[in-house]
Design a protein around this motif. Structure first.
Motif, PDB file in Angstrom:
ATOM      1  N   ALA A 150       0.820  -1.214   0.000  1.00  0.00           N
ATOM      2  CA  ALA A 150       0.000   0.000   0.000  1.00  0.00           C
ATOM      3  C   ALA A 150       0.856   1.267   0.000  1.00  0.00           C
ATOM      4  O   ALA A 150       0.407   2.312   0.468  1.00  0.00           O
ATOM      5  CB  ALA A 150      -0.959   0.002   1.198  1.00  0.00           C
ATOM      6  N   CYS A 204      -2.522 -10.041  -0.051  1.00  0.00           N
ATOM      7  CA  CYS A 204      -3.572  -9.202  -0.634  1.00  0.00           C
ATOM      8  C   CYS A 204      -3.337  -9.082  -2.145  1.00  0.00           C
ATOM      9  O   CYS A 204      -3.086  -7.990  -2.659  1.00  0.00           O
ATOM     10  CB  CYS A 204      -3.529  -7.831   0.046  1.00  0.00           C
ATOM     11  SG  CYS A 204      -4.937  -6.769  -0.275  1.00  0.00           S
ATOM     12  N   CYS A 211      -5.323  -6.067  -3.372  1.00  0.00           N
ATOM     13  CA  CYS A 211      -4.932  -4.718  -3.797  1.00  0.00           C
ATOM     14  C   CYS A 211      -3.486  -4.583  -4.273  1.00  0.00           C
ATOM     15  O   CYS A 211      -3.110  -3.516  -4.749  1.00  0.00           O
ATOM     16  CB  CYS A 211      -5.094  -3.751  -2.618  1.00  0.00           C
ATOM     17  SG  CYS A 211      -6.659  -3.872  -1.783  1.00  0.00           S
ATOM     18  N   GLU A 288      -3.521  -6.685   7.165  1.00  0.00           N
ATOM     19  CA  GLU A 288      -3.047  -8.009   6.740  1.00  0.00           C
ATOM     20  C   GLU A 288      -1.725  -7.943   5.974  1.00  0.00           C
ATOM     21  O   GLU A 288      -0.880  -8.824   6.108  1.00  0.00           O
ATOM     22  CB  GLU A 288      -4.131  -8.713   5.909  1.00  0.00           C
ATOM     23  CG  GLU A 288      -5.398  -9.007   6.700  1.00  0.00           C
ATOM     24  CD  GLU A 288      -5.111  -9.671   8.039  1.00  0.00           C
ATOM     25  OE1 GLU A 288      -4.477 -10.725   8.061  1.00  0.00           O
ATOM     26  OE2 GLU A 288      -5.516  -9.114   9.080  1.00  0.00           O
ATOM     27  N   CYS A 289      -1.524  -6.881   5.176  1.00  0.00           N
ATOM     28  CA  CYS A 289      -0.255  -6.797   4.440  1.00  0.00           C
ATOM     29  C   CYS A 289       0.894  -6.498   5.400  1.00  0.00           C
ATOM     30  O   CYS A 289       2.039  -6.927   5.177  1.00  0.00           O
ATOM     31  CB  CYS A 289      -0.325  -5.755   3.328  1.00  0.00           C
ATOM     32  SG  CYS A 289      -0.937  -4.144   3.852  1.00  0.00           S
TER      33      CYS A 289
END
Ligand code: SF4
Ligand code: SF4
Length: 303
Positions: A150, A204, A211, A288-289
Motif C-alpha cells: 500500500a 492481498c 490490492c 493483513e499486508c
C-alpha cells in the motif's frame, strides 16, 4: 575598519549559529521522544522542490518555511498484533501521540525560539488527497522508504508508523534521507524469487480480489508497484466521516419507514455515528499486508 576582536567574532559567528541550530534540533528531538514518539527526523523545506509541484511545498503552507520536523509513532500495540481476533487491531485517531507531540514541537519553536511553526495539515480535504503528504515528509526526513504494501512508508526499526509534521521558519540541521531501501526485506526477495510474490502481495493479491502487485528488479530493489487504493479503502477504512455521510444519504432516501429504522439502528450506522461523536474515526481496520511484513517485527517481541 573592524578591530581584531570584531574580526574574530565575525569569523566565529557561523560556528555559533551552527551550534545554536544543532542545540535546538537536539532539544526538539529530546522533547518529542520524551513526549512519546518513536522517531524524529528533520528535513529542509527545499527538499520538497524535487518531488512536488508548487502549491504542495512547505513554503506554500507556511511562507518562509525553512525546515520540517517529522515525528512517527507506532500504531497497534505489540499485543494487538498478536491477537487471534484480527478485528482488535483496529486503529482509532485523530489524537495519536504523533499529533499531540507535533503540537508540543510547534509550541516550543514559537514560544522558546521565536520562530513561526504550524502543524502540517493531516486531514484530506479533497477525496483521499491530503494537502500535505506525511508519507513524503517521512521519506524526506530520513525516517523510512516506501514499500510494496500500500506504499506504506516503512521505518527500518519499527516498520509501520503514523507520522505528523511541523513546518517552521526556523532553520535546523537536516537529517540525511535513508541511503538504503527498507523494502523489500532480503527474506521477501527470496520469497518473491521462489513464488513470484512478496509476503504482502501474497496476503492481498490484486489478481485474486486484493490490492497489491509489484515486481523486484535484478538489483533486488522495487521495480514496479501496483496498489488498488479504492479497493483497500473499502476494506481498511469503513467507519468514520465518509461512512456516516454515505449512510445518511441512504437513510434519507429510504422511503420504507421500517427499513429506515433498521438502517438507523444497524451496527454500521451506530459505529459510524460513534466515530463522529467521539472524534475517534476508525482510521484503519485491515493490517493483513503489514501482519506478514518482517520489518519492525523484532520490536513487537515482548514477554
Ligand atoms: S490494508 Fe488490507 S486491503 Fe489494504 S493493501 Fe493491506 S491487506 Fe490489502
Ligand atoms: S512484506 Fe514488507 S518488506 Fe516484504 S515486500 Fe512487503 S512491505 Fe516490503
Amino acid at each position: 575598519m573592524a578591530n581584531l576582536a570584531e574580526l574574530v567574532a565575525a569569523a566565529a559567528a557561523p560556528d555559533r549559529d551552527a551550534a545554536l541550530a544543532q542545540g535546538r534540533a537536539d532539544e526538539l528531538r529530546r522533547l518529542a521522544l520524551g513526549a512519546g514518539v518513536d522517531v524524529v527526523g528533520i528535513a529542509p523545506a527545499s527538499r520538497w522542490d524535487d518531488f512536488v509541484p508548487p502549491g504542495a511545498r512547505p513554503y506554500d503552507i507556511l511562507p518562509g518555511a525553512k525546515s520540517v520536523v517529522v515525528v512517527g509513532v507506532r500504531g497497534p500495540s505489540a499485543g494487538a498484533w498478536l491477537s487471534p481476533d484480527h478485528r482488535l487491531i483496529e486503529m482509532n485517531g485523530y489524537d495519536f501521540a504523533n499529533d499531540r507531540v507535533i503540537h508540543l514541537v510547534a509550541d516550543h519553536i514559537e514560544h522558546e525560539y521565536g520562530y513561526q511553526a504550524i502543524q502540517a495539515p493531516g486531514l484530506p480535504v479533497g477525496g483521499h488527497q491530503p494537502a500535505f503528504s506525511m508519507m513524503l515528509a517521512a521519506v524526506l526526513a530520513g525516517l523510512g522508504t516506501r514499500s510494496f504494501a500500500a506504499n506504506i512508508v516503512l521505518n527500518p526499526q519499527y516498520g509501520l508508523l503514523y507520522y505528523s509534521a511541523c513546518l517552521t521558519t526556523l532553520e535546523l540541521p537536516a537529517d540525511p534521507m535513508l541511503a538504503q531501501d527498507v523494502c523489500p526485506h532480503p527474506m521477501c526477495v527470496q520469497v518473491y524469487k521462489a513464488g513470484g510474490r512478496t509476503p504482502c502481495q501474497a496476503a492481498c493479491p490484486s489478481d485474486d480480489g486484493g490490492c497489491l502487485h509489484g515486481t523486484i528488479g535484478p538489483d533486488n530493489r522495487i521495480a514496479s508497484t501496483y496498489y488498488d487504493r479504492e479497493r483497500c479503502v473499502s476494506r481498511a477504512m469503513n467507519f468514520g466521516i465518509n461512512s456516516f455521510q454515505k449512510a445518511m444519504e441512504q437513510i434519507a432516501n429510504e422511503d420504507d419507514a421500517e427499513r429506515r429504522r433498521m438502517m438507523i439502528h444497524s451496527d454500521f450506522f451506530t459505529r459510524s455515528a460513534s466515530a463522529i461523536a467521539f472524534y475517534k474515526e476508525s482510521v484503519a481496520q485491515c493490517f493483513e499486508c503489514m501482519r506478514v511484513c518482517p520489518i519492525g517485527r523484532a520490536e513487537r517481541k515482548l514477554k
